[in-house]
Enzyme design. Structure first.
Site, PDB file in Angstrom:
ATOM      1  N   GLY A 111      50.617  47.477  39.740  1.00 26.21           N
ATOM      2  CA  GLY A 111      51.762  47.677  40.629  1.00 26.21           C
ATOM      3  C   GLY A 111      52.675  46.466  40.659  1.00 26.21           C
ATOM      4  O   GLY A 111      53.855  46.564  40.987  1.00 26.21           O
ATOM      5  N   ASP A 283      38.680  48.394  41.196  1.00 21.07           N
ATOM      6  CA  ASP A 283      39.863  48.050  40.401  1.00 21.07           C
ATOM      7  C   ASP A 283      39.992  46.543  40.247  1.00 21.07           C
ATOM      8  O   ASP A 283      40.843  46.068  39.491  1.00 21.07           O
ATOM      9  CB  ASP A 283      41.140  48.621  41.049  1.00 21.07           C
ATOM     10  CG  ASP A 283      41.265  48.231  42.518  1.00 21.07           C
ATOM     11  OD1 ASP A 283      40.366  48.596  43.293  1.00 21.07           O
ATOM     12  OD2 ASP A 283      42.244  47.578  42.879  1.00 21.07           O
TER      13      ASP A 283
END
Ligand code: AMP
Ligand code: MG
Length: 545
Positions: A111, A283
């Site tokens: 992101g 993650d």
């Protein structure tokens, strides 16, 4: 954003295997969205209006064949601020998912990380260069893709400090102020502030995370899953490939076992040096067993297995210091689930988890023996000695780093039959580790432990001939003298926010040799000062970065 015009800059060679081997997102518009059936999306870094070099890591530069002059050049500044691409760079953001705080969170992805490409150095090694904080990508969801100076200083300093401590980690090449102002609500209390924006160039052989595999399985994209696993084997685990052949089911299992072992080794290192990652979501787990994503991490000061620096995790304390070995195992179980479609059986995947347990146990015993200066760990007797030590360390707030470092100076008087020193005299050398004076009962218990330790050292010297000097050397190689205490990073940040980068540079020098005596830096070998006990950034951190 084209060629370099700086004559001093040595143009590196790129070989971008990730993007040339894996499926790209066909959509190229940079808007947040689910990206199915692809491993990455093409994206460009956001230009930085007024870049300014804060620091670079000469060791990382050297690994990449950049000279000192390269790192000081205008081209370097523009490239690693996100304003210019070198020939051969093909920027992209990758797609991954993950379990956050125990719950499946779906697609996350890069992101605010943009991979520039895979640099091939003179030794033929591939190193992926990744900008953190270079703007929005299709994976940014509602956020801005940027990073602020304080979190970038923390990532830059800590990843390099970890490397020099011997802990597997991603590296950091550069830290650059962008000239942007970034809005952050640091305490999540509705009082956002404008903060200076910054970009760190992170460097690793691979940035693939457990979540990269999970997202394909969650979407039942089994072809893409196999493609990614095969790519990972070819790129990062070529030694596991069958002779000249393609990977098969056995290769996949051997690979998972290797991931289990390297993950165990990484966590054992964290436990040895007192590092708390703070956000061990799947993650944030590297497939190479490297520490990745330095967010609200922290270093134990008072030894407390329940401590976490992450205020976002203050309630459940899922990622507290003492829970890290178990959490890594849980995360590996999620990775094993993700690979299940390629294995189609449960027992061999459970065996992988057993490999983790055994490897962690082996590393932990080896490290504890070394931390105590013993030639080897005696299961049973030493388990008790260590358990008792951990209890004693919690009698009163006891600085972990200082305690172990000073323990090396404990004089066990090996050639004398008995030791008639009283409690006070025995404990005197360890006093700087205690945040308050010990009460009488605690002093008695701590001294009792030291007497047991002394007996153990006598046995070690009889069995292995270990002398005082050898023992101290052994201990000082695994018990760091200098770690990046949270308040130290915060002091560097406070100055940097005022345009003074000198403390960052000083800490770079200090943390390059964490196990060495550095008399000019002795003042860093000290307890956390009182003012830092409850100050934000020093004892508690949020995920806001
Ligand atoms: P983290 O908690 O930093 O590991 O981030 C979890 C997810 O949120 C990852 O997909 C990040 O890339 C994303 N993320 C975190 N901060 C930002 C940001 N400022 N802008 C865009 N995405 C972000
Ligand atoms: Mg992350």
């Amino acid at each position: 954003m084209t060629d370099t015009d700086s004559p001093s800059f040595t143009a590196p060679h790129f070989d971008n295997r990730f993007v040339s081997s894996l499926p790209a997102d066909p959509e190229t518009e940079n808007v947040p969205r689910p990206v199915a059936g692809a491993s990455y999306s093409w994206v460009r870094p956001k230009p930085a209006p007024a870049p300014r070099l804060v620091a670079f890591a000469p060791e990382v530069a050297e690994r990449l064949d950049f000279s000192e002059a390269d790192c000081q050049s205008e081209t370097f500044l523009q490239v690693f601020a996100g304003n210019q691409l070198l020939p051969g760079m093909e920027p992209y953001a990758s797609c991954y998912g993950g379990h956050q705080f125990g719950h499946w969170a779906g697609q996350l992805g890069d992101g605010r990380a943009i991979n520039l490409g895979e640099l091939v150095n003179a030794r033929g090694e591939h190193w992926t260069l990744q900008l953190k904080g270079a703007g929005r990508t299709p994976y940014s969801r509602g956020a801005d893709g940027l990073a602020v100076l304080r979190s970038s200083v923390r990532e830059f300093l800590c990843s390099e400090a970890m490397h020099h401590l011997g802990v597997p980690t991603t590296r950091a090449l550069s830290l650059i102020l962008t000239g942007d102002k970034v809005e952050r609500d640091m305490f999540y209390d509705g009082n956002p502030q404008m903060e200076p924006g910054a970009v760190v160039c992170r460097v690793a052989r691979s940035f693939t995370r457990f979540g990269h595999f999970q997202i394909h399985t969650a979407r039942q994209e089994h072809d893409q899953l196999r493609q990614l696993v095969d790519f990972t084997l070819h790129a990062d685990f070529p030694h596991l490939l069958p002779d000249g052949g393609e990977p098969d089911r056995d290769t996949y299992l051997t690979w998972l076992e290797e991931v289990a072992r390297t993950t165990a080794q990484m966590v054992a290192h964290w436990m040895r040096v007192g590092f708390v990652h703070g956000v061990m979501n799947t993650d944030n787990m590297s497939i190479l067993g490297e520490t990745i994503d330095y967010g609200p991490y922290g270093w134990l000061e008072g030894y407390d297995p329940d401590w976490t620096p992450n205020t976002t995790d203050a309630q459940g304390r899922r990622y507290r210091f003492g829970a890290q070995p178990q959490v890594a195992l849980w995360n590996l179980a999620q990775l094993a689930n993700a690979i299940h479609p390629l294995i189609e059986a449960v027992e061999p995947l459970q065996a992988v988890l057993e490999v983790y347990r055994e490897e962690y146990q082996r590393c932990w015993q080896r490290d504890m023996a070394a931390k105590l200066g013993l030639a080897e760990f005696e299961a049973g007797a030493d388990d008790e000695l260590v358990a008792e030590l951990q209890r004693v360390l919690q009698l009163t707030e006891t600085d972990m780093t200082i305690f172990y470092r000073l323990l090396a100076d404990f004089d066990p008087r090996l050639d004398e039959e008995t030791d008639d020193r009283d409690d006070q005299a025995l404990l005197a050398p360890l006093e700087p580790a205690y945040y308050q004076p010990l009460d009488e009962e605690s002093r008695r218990q701590a001294a009792d432990w030291l007497r047991r330790y002394r007996e153990r050292l006598v046995r070690d010297s009889v069995l292995h001939g270990t002398d005082v000097h050898t023992r101290r050397e052994r201990m000082n190689r695994v018990n760091p003298k200098y770690v990046l205490r949270n308040y130290m990073a915060q002091q560097a940040i406070d100055l940097a926010e005022r345009g003074d980068f000198s403390e960052i540079h000083r800490l770079q020098v200090l943390l390059r040799r964490p196990y060495d005596e550095q008399p000019e830096f002795e003042h860093y070998f000290a307890q956390r000062p009182d003012w830092a006990r409850d100050r934000a950034g020093c004892s508690m951190l949020s995920c806001s970065s």
